[in-house]
Write a protein that holds these residues in place. Structure first.
Motif, PDB file in Angstrom:
ATOM      1  N   LEU A 394     -20.520  -3.889 -66.637  1.00 54.33           N
ATOM      2  CA  LEU A 394     -21.949  -3.692 -65.986  1.00 54.33           C
ATOM      3  C   LEU A 394     -22.635  -2.825 -67.064  1.00 54.33           C
ATOM      4  CD1 LEU A 394     -24.068  -4.342 -64.048  1.00 54.33           C
ATOM      5  CD2 LEU A 394     -23.158  -2.196 -62.787  1.00 54.33           C
ATOM      6  N   LEU A 395     -22.111  -1.810 -67.668  1.00 54.04           N
ATOM      7  CA  LEU A 395     -22.600  -0.905 -68.445  1.00 54.04           C
ATOM      8  C   LEU A 395     -22.929  -1.644 -70.215  1.00 54.04           C
ATOM      9  CD1 LEU A 395     -23.456   2.042 -69.248  1.00 54.04           C
ATOM     10  CD2 LEU A 395     -21.021   2.392 -70.234  1.00 54.04           C
ATOM     11  N   ILE A 396     -22.176  -2.549 -70.360  1.00 55.82           N
ATOM     12  CA  ILE A 396     -22.026  -3.218 -71.734  1.00 55.82           C
ATOM     13  C   ILE A 396     -23.215  -4.185 -71.432  1.00 55.82           C
ATOM     14  CG2 ILE A 396     -21.375  -5.146 -72.970  1.00 55.82           C
ATOM     15  CD1 ILE A 396     -18.165  -3.969 -72.328  1.00 55.82           C
ATOM     16  N   ASP A 397     -23.564  -4.877 -70.111  1.00 57.86           N
ATOM     17  CA  ASP A 397     -24.705  -5.644 -70.025  1.00 57.86           C
ATOM     18  C   ASP A 397     -26.095  -5.032 -70.088  1.00 57.86           C
ATOM     19  OD1 ASP A 397     -22.708  -7.895 -69.701  1.00 57.86           O
ATOM     20  OD2 ASP A 397     -22.879  -7.682 -67.760  1.00 57.86           O
ATOM     21  N   LYS A 398     -26.022  -3.896 -69.757  1.00 62.68           N
ATOM     22  CA  LYS A 398     -27.292  -3.035 -69.666  1.00 62.68           C
ATOM     23  C   LYS A 398     -27.948  -2.490 -70.865  1.00 62.68           C
ATOM     24  CE  LYS A 398     -27.389  -3.635 -65.370  1.00 62.68           C
ATOM     25  NZ  LYS A 398     -28.218  -4.610 -64.646  1.00 62.68           N
ATOM     26  N   PHE A 399     -26.832  -2.422 -72.019  1.00 64.42           N
ATOM     27  CA  PHE A 399     -27.459  -1.854 -73.257  1.00 64.42           C
ATOM     28  C   PHE A 399     -28.026  -3.167 -74.209  1.00 64.42           C
ATOM     29  CE2 PHE A 399     -24.940   1.809 -72.636  1.00 64.42           C
ATOM     30  CZ  PHE A 399     -25.613   2.936 -73.217  1.00 64.42           C
ATOM     31  N   GLY A 400     -28.960  -2.653 -75.174  1.00 66.73           N
ATOM     32  CA  GLY A 400     -29.674  -3.540 -75.768  1.00 66.73           C
ATOM     33  C   GLY A 400     -28.454  -4.032 -76.903  1.00 66.73           C
ATOM     34  N   PRO A 401     -28.882  -4.901 -78.115  1.00 65.00           N
ATOM     35  CA  PRO A 401     -27.960  -4.998 -78.975  1.00 65.00           C
ATOM     36  C   PRO A 401     -27.284  -3.793 -79.600  1.00 65.00           C
ATOM     37  CG  PRO A 401     -29.634  -6.603 -78.865  1.00 65.00           C
ATOM     38  CD  PRO A 401     -30.041  -5.486 -78.000  1.00 65.00           C
ATOM     39  N   GLU A 402     -28.126  -2.980 -80.244  1.00 67.77           N
ATOM     40  CA  GLU A 402     -27.586  -1.782 -80.835  1.00 67.77           C
ATOM     41  C   GLU A 402     -26.854  -0.995 -79.924  1.00 67.77           C
ATOM     42  OE1 GLU A 402     -29.062   1.901 -83.699  1.00 67.77           O
ATOM     43  OE2 GLU A 402     -30.798   0.431 -82.901  1.00 67.77           O
ATOM     44  N   GLY A 403     -27.237  -0.792 -78.615  1.00 65.65           N
ATOM     45  CA  GLY A 403     -26.283  -0.028 -77.952  1.00 65.65           C
ATOM     46  C   GLY A 403     -25.098  -0.717 -77.702  1.00 65.65           C
ATOM     47  N   LYS A 404     -24.855  -2.017 -77.625  1.00 62.13           N
ATOM     48  CA  LYS A 404     -23.843  -2.769 -77.122  1.00 62.13           C
ATOM     49  C   LYS A 404     -22.742  -2.605 -78.633  1.00 62.13           C
ATOM     50  CE  LYS A 404     -25.169  -6.683 -74.311  1.00 62.13           C
ATOM     51  NZ  LYS A 404     -26.516  -6.083 -73.938  1.00 62.13           N
ATOM     52  N   TYR A 405     -23.585  -2.613 -79.857  1.00 63.83           N
ATOM     53  CA  TYR A 405     -22.584  -2.574 -80.912  1.00 63.83           C
ATOM     54  C   TYR A 405     -22.082  -1.195 -80.962  1.00 63.83           C
ATOM     55  CZ  TYR A 405     -22.136  -2.588 -86.039  1.00 63.83           C
ATOM     56  OH  TYR A 405     -21.401  -2.631 -87.298  1.00 63.83           O
ATOM     57  N   THR A 406     -22.818  -0.171 -80.573  1.00 59.35           N
ATOM     58  CA  THR A 406     -22.303   1.372 -80.866  1.00 59.35           C
ATOM     59  C   THR A 406     -21.302   1.488 -79.825  1.00 59.35           C
ATOM     60  OG1 THR A 406     -24.520   1.914 -81.275  1.00 59.35           O
ATOM     61  CG2 THR A 406     -23.040   3.797 -80.731  1.00 59.35           C
ATOM     62  N   LEU A 407     -21.406   1.046 -78.380  1.00 57.90           N
ATOM     63  CA  LEU A 407     -20.232   1.307 -77.340  1.00 57.90           C
ATOM     64  C   LEU A 407     -19.188   0.239 -77.789  1.00 57.90           C
ATOM     65  CD1 LEU A 407     -19.740   2.122 -74.673  1.00 57.90           C
ATOM     66  CD2 LEU A 407     -20.578   0.152 -73.904  1.00 57.90           C
ATOM     67  N   TRP A 444     -27.659  -7.395 -84.896  1.00 60.33           N
ATOM     68  CA  TRP A 444     -26.366  -6.687 -84.995  1.00 60.33           C
ATOM     69  C   TRP A 444     -25.357  -7.337 -85.038  1.00 60.33           C
ATOM     70  CZ3 TRP A 444     -26.578  -1.583 -86.050  1.00 60.33           C
ATOM     71  CH2 TRP A 444     -28.013  -0.923 -85.987  1.00 60.33           C
ATOM     72  N   PHE A 445     -25.056  -8.420 -84.611  1.00 57.52           N
ATOM     73  CA  PHE A 445     -24.080  -9.142 -84.251  1.00 57.52           C
ATOM     74  C   PHE A 445     -23.753 -10.449 -85.390  1.00 57.52           C
ATOM     75  CE2 PHE A 445     -24.046  -6.948 -80.616  1.00 57.52           C
ATOM     76  CZ  PHE A 445     -22.842  -6.120 -80.410  1.00 57.52           C
TER      77      PHE A 445
END
Length: 605
Positions: A394-407, A444-445
């Motif tokens: 759920l946390l992964i889904d809520k972030f934008g592309p850059e946030g997902k990348y960093t996470l 980012w991907f």
């Protein structure tokens, strides 16, 4: 016999001035009164207390009788009329004796109660104690505070019922005691709420602080560990849910701002440093209390009508992370459940792909991520492990592309768990697939930004010496990702950049993996051969032996069991080799195609 002795000591004391009472005579009087109770002379003792001739004596020593009278009460059957005599004696002592001395006597007996006696003593003495406090006059704030803390501390020694059967039975009278405690505090809360100007009335302000401290203590215990969901079909009104509603109602009546309390966890450290609050206030704003308050507001929606709606979803997520972190650091099922539910409730209001990557610079959010990983990998309770995994997604889904990348980078570097890393790599594969679709504008991907992440994924922690079984989830996910990239992204397009990194991928990942598989297979085949020889040597006897798999020494097992474990390891290696062979085929096909194109180009020239 005790009745005669009592009359004798009373006659001796009646002729003496109060200042001439000797300690040994007082002790004899108290012991004799206790014997009267033991000999069923309670009515006689009540008459002695009520007798006008004995008022000076009772006023001087009567508060010492509270303990013996209470102990005798506990021994009487519940439907025994003698209990009424006991209550009448306590009420008479309240009217005759010095109130502060009676207060000390009541609190001392409550504090000295042990084990199963605790709830019975509290339920008996709450009403007399309330009467004493109400009659103290203006200077009662400290006495109310010490009374509430003494009672609360004793109740916290009792086990909180968790299942609906335990709540219905209420074996230790916990639900009954906390409900009675609310009624005990109510008149004092009303005093504060009805005061015209609490801020200018120092006594009212002190009383307000004491009552607020009590309410915060109740958030920590029992509410933090208590079940708070309402299940009408199972148990009707949940007493802890009702208790929580009343505590938050008291907060409002006391003028305690819920939204300021909600934000207090973030500011306590700064406030301590700037001396805006003292150490006693820090205890009031305990981490667990504020975390429970946040849970009540955002999960149970208790008190939410008194909470302002001006906070945006991302701000609520940011602010709640510190509370969630506190809850996930605990090990109790009830507290972990509250942490995961608060996490879910906070994120549900947020749109997918909307959280900014800057949130990952906040320490509390990274601590929550680590907390989720610990729960999903170490918690012995299966449904909490599954819930934790769902919350990570759920946390992964809520972030934008850059946030997902960093996470993803953060998780790959810190989780230290092959299953978690494999799960993250599967998410990376999904994001790459999404980025390769038309009009996604996700940079980012694909391309140069993806390459550093691929190098983290497509690597072996210890090269060819890596324990392949222990890292099997990660390795299989990495191989599947690589196979997908070679199939989905042609060399001509090379949107992901994977073809330009082929040499490095082969050097850092594929060749060491080939070597590691050969070494591991040879080792386990030798182990199987040894186990088979032991089995033949045992001639069918159930001989125990030990084996190490995945870097972990397994419990002693029979040769048959040992063989099953070793063969399972070989099966895992077979799966890896199967996918690895497919990757090699794709690379070989690419090299062959490139070579043919090169020859074709030469002929054209």
């Amino acid at each position: 016999m005790a009745a005669v002795d009592l009359q004798q000591i009373l006659q001796k004391l009646r002729i003496l001035p109060e200042d001439d009472f000797k300690e040994e005579d007082i002790n004899v009087l108290i012991v004799t009164c206790q014997k009267c109770l033991e000999e069923d002379q309670a009515a006689l003792l009540l008459n002695v207390i009520q007798d006008e001739e004995n008022q000076v004596i009772i006023r001087s020593v009567g508060w010492n009788l509270i303990g013996p009278v209470t102990s005798w009460f506990q021994k009487c059957p519940e439907d025994d009329d003698k209990r009424k005599l006991c209550l009448e004696m306590i009420n008479q002592l309240i009217q005759i004796c010095n109130l502060k001395e009676v207060l000390l006597g009541l609190l001392e007996h409550i504090d000295e109660a042990k084990g199963e006696d605790i709830p019975h003593v509290i339920l008996l003495l709450l009403d007399p104690l309330q009467k004493v406090l109400l009659n103290l006059g203006n200077k009662k704030a400290y006495s109310v505070g010490i009374s509430l803390s003494t009672i609360h501390a004793q109740l916290c020694l009792l086990p909180v019922p968790y299942t609906r059967e335990q709540i219905q039975e209420d074996k230790h009278f916990v639900c009954q005691c906390f409900s009675a405690l609310l009624q005990f505090a109510k008149p004092f809360v009303d005093m504060v709420s009805q005061s015209t100007d609490v801020a200018k009335d120092s006594e009212s302000e002190e009383l307000r602080k004491e009552l607020a401290t009590f309410c915060y203590s109740c958030l920590k215990q029992p509410l933090l560990g208590a079940p708070l969901h309402v299940l009408p079909e199972d148990m009707g009104d949940n007493p802890f849910h009702l208790f929580a509603k009343e505590i938050l109602r008291y907060f409002v009546l006391l003028g305690e701002s819920l939204h300021k309390a909600f934000l207090k966890r973030v500011n306590v450290t700064q406030m301590l440093e700037s001396k805006e609050i003292g150490q006693e206030e820090e205890e009031k704003y305990a981490d667990e209390s504020l975390a429970c308050l946040s849970y009540l507001l955002f999960v149970q929606h208790i008190g939410i009508d008194d909470f302002p709606c001006v906070f945006g979803p991302s701000f609520v997520v940011k602010s709640n992370m510190e509370h969630i972190d506190v809850l996930l650091k605990r090990t109790e099922e009830s507290v972990l459940t509250k942490g995961l539910e608060l996490f879910e409730s906070s994120l549900q209001r947020v749109e997918n792909n909307s959280l900014h990557q800057d949130l990952l610079e906040i320490k509390a959010i990274l601590q929550v991520v680590q907390g989720l990983v610990k729960v999903m990998t170490l918690c012995p309770i299966e449904h909490l492990r599954k819930k934790s995994l769902q919350m990570l997604q759920l946390l992964i889904d809520k972030f934008g592309p850059e946030g997902k990348y960093t996470l993803f980078r953060c998780l790959l570097k810190t989780s230290n768990h092959s299953g978690v890393e494999g799960y993250v790599i599967q998410n990376i594969k999904n994001q790459i697939d999404f980025a390769l679709k038309a009009n996604t504008n996700n940079k980012w991907f694909v391309g140069p930004r993806l390459i550093p992440l691929l190098h983290i994924v497509l690597s072996l922690p210890e090269g060819a010496e890596t324990d392949l079984l222990q890292n099997s989830d990660r390795i299989m996910a990495s191989l599947n990702l690589l196979r997908y990239l070679f199939i989905r992204d042609s060399e001509m397009d090379n949107e992901t950049g994977v073809w330009a990194e082929l040499y490095k991928i082969e050097h850092d990942f594929l060749k060491p993996l080939h070597t590691g598989l050969n070494m591991s297979r040879a080792h386990y085949e030798a182990e199987i051969k040894s186990a088979q020889e032991k089995k033949r040597g045992a001639h069918g006897r159930k001989t125990a032996c030990s084996v190490t798999a995945g870097g972990t020494e397994l419990p002693d097992m029979t040769p048959e069991m040992q063989l099953q474990v070793l063969q399972s390891a070989l099966f895992t290696f077979d799966l890896m080799e199967s996918v690895l062979a497919r990757v090699d085929e794709l690379i070989e096909a690419r090299l062959k195609s490139a070579s043919e194109e090169k020859i074709g180009s030469s002929k054209d020239v």
